[in-house]
Design a protein around this motif. Sequence first.
Motif, PDB file in Angstrom:
ATOM      1  N   TRP A   4       0.895  -1.103   0.095  1.00 45.18           N
ATOM      2  CA  TRP A   4       0.066  -0.100   0.007  1.00 45.18           C
ATOM      3  C   TRP A   4       0.772   1.379  -0.065  1.00 45.18           C
ATOM      4  O   TRP A   4       1.908   1.155   0.651  1.00 45.18           O
ATOM      5  CB  TRP A   4      -0.838   0.164   1.292  1.00 45.18           C
ATOM      6  N   ALA A  48      -8.620   1.424   2.380  1.00 48.06           N
ATOM      7  CA  ALA A  48      -7.756   1.974   3.605  1.00 48.06           C
ATOM      8  C   ALA A  48      -8.769   3.027   4.284  1.00 48.06           C
ATOM      9  O   ALA A  48      -9.948   3.284   4.146  1.00 48.06           O
ATOM     10  CB  ALA A  48      -6.689   3.051   3.087  1.00 48.06           C
ATOM     11  N   CYS A  81      -5.676  -1.204   9.110  1.00 46.07           N
ATOM     12  CA  CYS A  81      -6.494  -1.152   8.096  1.00 46.07           C
ATOM     13  C   CYS A  81      -6.343  -2.404   7.538  1.00 46.07           C
ATOM     14  O   CYS A  81      -7.546  -2.728   6.766  1.00 46.07           O
ATOM     15  CB  CYS A  81      -5.927  -0.011   7.270  1.00 46.07           C
ATOM     16  N   SER A  82      -5.296  -3.150   7.367  1.00 49.12           N
ATOM     17  CA  SER A  82      -5.353  -4.552   6.738  1.00 49.12           C
ATOM     18  C   SER A  82      -4.349  -5.297   7.612  1.00 49.12           C
ATOM     19  O   SER A  82      -3.171  -4.799   7.923  1.00 49.12           O
ATOM     20  CB  SER A  82      -4.460  -4.375   5.315  1.00 49.12           C
ATOM     21  N   SER A 126      -0.391  -5.954   6.518  1.00 46.01           N
ATOM     22  CA  SER A 126       0.683  -4.970   6.515  1.00 46.01           C
ATOM     23  C   SER A 126       1.564  -5.466   7.822  1.00 46.01           C
ATOM     24  O   SER A 126       1.109  -5.688   8.655  1.00 46.01           O
ATOM     25  CB  SER A 126      -0.131  -3.446   6.728  1.00 46.01           C
TER      26      SER A 126
END
Length: 159
Positions: free
Chosen positions: A52, A73, A108-109, A112
């Motif tokens: 990202w 996001a 957000c993920s 990551s």
Amino acid sequence: MAEDLSIVQGDKIAQYQSIIPQINALIEGEPDLVANLANTVAALKEQFNWFWVGFYLVKDDELVLAPFQGPVACTRIKKGRGVCGASWAQAATLIVPDVEKFPGHIACSSLSRSEIVLPIIRQGEVIGVLDVDSEQLSHFDEIDQQYLEQIISGLNFED
């Protein structure tokens, strides 16, 4: 400039030294900030294939999502929250080798794993951040910081 990029393989420094002049050529003479931010993140994503990469801009005491490349996001981030909010509050680049170990990290993920966030400072004030995430631990270092700071310093945030 033609919208095709010349993607370079090799070490990180060679990749940055190749992509920076291409980003500069993409944004040269273009007054629209959103277009320039969009092309900047697209070029970085294409060259480095990071998980990202994107911008957040300060609006009404929050970081608000701006052009990015990658999965959906977080839209708004308060000052001091997560890596982006901490970078904003400290007006400093933060390199996080393992986001799970960063106090207050905003996930957000879950994919990551490491992150670098660079504040965009104009006239002594943070007006946004550049956020880059990787699926690999300890992916970012001072080389990334040096070249990403060079990229954001070349962006025109004036009206």
